[in-house]
Design a protein around this motif. Structure first.
Motif, PDB file in Angstrom:
ATOM      1  N   GLY A   8      -9.721 -38.920  85.737  1.00  0.00           N
ATOM      2  CA  GLY A   8     -10.450 -38.743  86.857  1.00  0.00           C
ATOM      3  C   GLY A   8     -11.361 -39.731  87.531  1.00  0.00           C
ATOM      4  O   GLY A   8     -11.499 -40.746  86.989  1.00  0.00           O
ATOM      5  N   PRO A   9     -11.855 -39.633  88.754  1.00  0.00           N
ATOM      6  CA  PRO A   9     -12.918 -40.462  89.323  1.00  0.00           C
ATOM      7  C   PRO A   9     -13.902 -40.964  88.371  1.00  0.00           C
ATOM      8  O   PRO A   9     -14.542 -40.059  87.836  1.00  0.00           O
ATOM      9  N   PRO A 129      -6.836 -52.515  88.136  1.00  0.00           N
ATOM     10  CA  PRO A 129      -6.074 -51.956  89.287  1.00  0.00           C
ATOM     11  C   PRO A 129      -6.398 -50.360  88.719  1.00  0.00           C
ATOM     12  O   PRO A 129      -6.661 -49.809  87.878  1.00  0.00           O
ATOM     13  N   LYS A 130      -6.199 -49.393  90.133  1.00  0.00           N
ATOM     14  CA  LYS A 130      -6.399 -48.021  89.797  1.00  0.00           C
ATOM     15  C   LYS A 130      -5.326 -47.221  89.867  1.00  0.00           C
ATOM     16  O   LYS A 130      -4.144 -47.742  90.603  1.00  0.00           O
ATOM     17  N   PRO A 131      -4.834 -46.383  89.014  1.00  0.00           N
ATOM     18  CA  PRO A 131      -5.801 -45.836  88.291  1.00  0.00           C
ATOM     19  C   PRO A 131      -6.015 -47.008  86.743  1.00  0.00           C
ATOM     20  O   PRO A 131      -5.121 -47.803  86.616  1.00  0.00           O
ATOM     21  N   VAL A 132      -7.158 -47.063  86.153  1.00  0.00           N
ATOM     22  CA  VAL A 132      -7.367 -48.136  85.140  1.00  0.00           C
ATOM     23  C   VAL A 132      -6.692 -47.730  84.070  1.00  0.00           C
ATOM     24  O   VAL A 132      -6.275 -46.393  83.664  1.00  0.00           O
ATOM     25  N   PRO A 133      -5.666 -48.608  83.908  1.00  0.00           N
ATOM     26  CA  PRO A 133      -4.447 -48.387  82.447  1.00  0.00           C
ATOM     27  C   PRO A 133      -5.493 -48.399  81.187  1.00  0.00           C
ATOM     28  O   PRO A 133      -6.639 -48.865  80.906  1.00  0.00           O
ATOM     29  N   THR A 134      -5.025 -47.557  80.269  1.00  0.00           N
ATOM     30  CA  THR A 134      -5.518 -47.429  78.957  1.00  0.00           C
ATOM     31  C   THR A 134      -4.831 -48.568  78.218  1.00  0.00           C
ATOM     32  O   THR A 134      -3.931 -48.827  78.154  1.00  0.00           O
ATOM     33  N   PRO A 135      -5.987 -49.253  77.488  1.00  0.00           N
ATOM     34  CA  PRO A 135      -5.164 -50.410  76.662  1.00  0.00           C
ATOM     35  C   PRO A 135      -4.498 -49.816  75.790  1.00  0.00           C
ATOM     36  O   PRO A 135      -4.652 -48.718  74.921  1.00  0.00           O
ATOM     37  N   LYS A 136      -3.379 -50.418  75.450  1.00  0.00           N
ATOM     38  CA  LYS A 136      -2.361 -49.986  74.733  1.00  0.00           C
ATOM     39  C   LYS A 136      -2.257 -50.682  73.123  1.00  0.00           C
ATOM     40  O   LYS A 136      -1.776 -49.722  72.172  1.00  0.00           O
TER      41      LYS A 136
END
Length: 146
Positions: A8-9, A129-136
């Motif tokens: 979320g935010p 960038p939004k939403p912030v991507p989760t590192p893979k």
């Protein structure tokens, strides 16, 4: 890092819960051999208590302390080289040896940055960038064989 960030935010309060310390960041230069020794101490606890970026650390939880580190590879491909120098950013708690995790007198150069860890994290999140991507990619990998 005290907790994961909630979905979320990302409010300032939520980010503060993740990193409530306000530690000053230091940019340090160390030899590859000293970085390897540092990472060996990190994985010597069987479960790393720190986070890393820019490298993938493979270790063996069954190895004897001092011999758990299997490999360290930079995210852009090359392996950690003992005779190269590396620039590492860490907070002042770790820089001064907190948690037995400093580099001590092996630091070749150290520069305090005019930035604390919380402000750096806020700046990083704002730039994503939004939403912030989760590192893979996994940064610490437990070895599954000889």
């Amino acid at each position: 890092i005290r907790t994961g960030i909630r979905a979320g935010p990302a409010t300032y309060g939520a980010i503060y819960e993740v990193q409530p310390f306000g530690n000053v960041l230091y940019r340090v230069t160390v030899r590859g051999s000293d970085l390897r020794e540092y990472l060996e101490r990190v994985v010597g606890r069987r479960r790393p208590a720190v986070q890393v970026s820019g490298a993938i650390v493979t270790y063996d939880t069954s190895g004897a302390p001092g011999s758990r580190l299997r490999s360290v590879r930079m995210i852009d491909g090359p392996p950690l080289t003992d005779d190269r120098t590396y620039t590492v950013v860490l907070n002042d708690f770790m820089y001064t040896g907190g948690g037995n995790l400093g580099f001590g007198d092996k630091v070749l150069r150290a520069d305090p940055l005019d930035l604390n860890d919380l402000d750096a994290f806020v700046s990083y999140l704002r730039a994503q960038p939004k939403p912030v991507p989760t590192p893979k990619e996994r940064r610490f990998v437990i070895a599954t064989g000889p």
